[in-house]
Design an enzyme around this catalytic site. Structure first.
Site: not given
Length: 326
Positions: A32-33, A54, A93
């Site tokens: 996570s950031r 990431y 998606k």
């Protein structure tokens, strides 16, 4: 297979991580950031590694593949980054909102011998598989499909799905399911006509209504939006009957569901036990990687789907019918 999860997005924490844990595979790392947020999720699920970026997860984690639930506008960047590291990719998606870019990320992965699959979990639910089988083998020619996915987003919500810089909007969020179902039963449309509305003045569509037209005369009506209560269903009309299912897309993994169809005056209802379509999706993806096989949702499926989505967006902007794929 060991998965790395890029972000602590809700769909990953509430659906995909539990699905992987329930399968024969495992989550090896999460990023996570906010490293604290990643560590909290890691502690909750017993994930051995947590990262504050990431890039670090991709470069350092002991994993075989990544699951990407990031905002739509970031998918292509991180698909390429994972492929560069030799990691297979299961990406939410839509892969991208543009058919050329979708084809390009497949090219990128294929050049590096990386398996890439677009994560349409509903396609792996026994309900969907049975509906497709009935329409293909027990009913006559399909002449019309109606497919809808809407939900009510709270007023004043600060949501990435309302951000144009991240490819937000109802078409690429819930509309992509409605379009996918229409294409499942009728295939690629020849042209589309669509209208959209930005009810929140946020720069993206918050409501969409579209018509997918086929040279055979068949038609599909698709709808998506953030402004009306939760509705998710499809109905297929054929020359000798019909099929309807609800709910269809975001079915709870602990929930039963059903479909009803009629043919030649005979009406049948079939019920389905609870099924974790996220787990079934993960298992299919991992099996394809291990066997070197092409996933069910492959390059052709994702690119032609992106062509339809792009045509819907173009039609809504121009106010005209748009030929798909041009």
């Amino acid at each position: 297979m060991r998965f790395g999860i890029l972000s602590t997005a809700n769909i990953g924490v509430t659906s995909m991580i539990p699905a992987i844990v329930a399968s024969n595979h495992e989550v090896g790392a999460i990023a996570s950031r906010d490293e604290g947020a990643a560590q909290d999720v890691a502690d909750k699920f017993g994930i051995p590694e947590a990262y504050g970026s990431y890039d670090r997860l991709i470069a350092e984690a002991d994993i075989d593949a990544v699951y990407i639930p990031l905002p739509n506008g970031l998918h292509a960047e991180w698909i390429r980054a994972a492929a560069d590291a030799g990691l297979h990719v299961l990406c939410e998606k839509p892969l991208t909102g543009d058919p050329s870019e979708t084809a390009a990320v497949f090219d990128y992965c294929e050049d590096r011998d990386i398996t890439l699959m677009e994560a349409f979990m509903y396609r792996f639910h026994p309900l969907t598989e049975r509906a497709a089988d009935i329409v293909a083998n027990e009913l006559g020619e399909v002449r019309a499909v109606t497919s809808t996915f809407t939900f009510r987003m709270p007023d004043g919500a600060e949501d990435i799905r309302l951000d144009p810089d991240l490819d937000g909007g109802s078409i690429l969020d819930v509309g992509t399911y409605a379009v996918s179902a229409a294409r499942l039963f009728l295939g690629e449309p020849d042209q589309v006509y669509a209208t959209t509305h930005d009810s929140r003045n946020c720069g993206v569509d918050t409501e969409m209504a579209g018509i997918l037209e086929y040279d055979s005369g068949a038609v599909a009506r698709v709808q998506s939006g953030f402004e009306t209560p939760l509705t998710q269903y499809y109905r297929v009309e054929t020359t000798d009957g019909w099929l309807r299912a609800e709910p269809t897309f975001d079915v709870g993994v602990d929930s039963q569901t059903s479909l009803t169809y009629a043919v030649d005056g005979r009406e049948v209802t079939e019920r389905f036990d609870a099924a974790d379509h996220y787990r079934l999706e993960v298992e299919h993806f991992a099996e394809c990687v291990e066997r070197g096989e092409t996933p069910r949702i492959d390059r052709e499926e994702s690119v032609t789907h992106a062509e339809t989505l792009a045509a819907i967006g173009e039609s809504a902007q121009s106010g005209k019918r748009v030929v798909v794929g041009e």
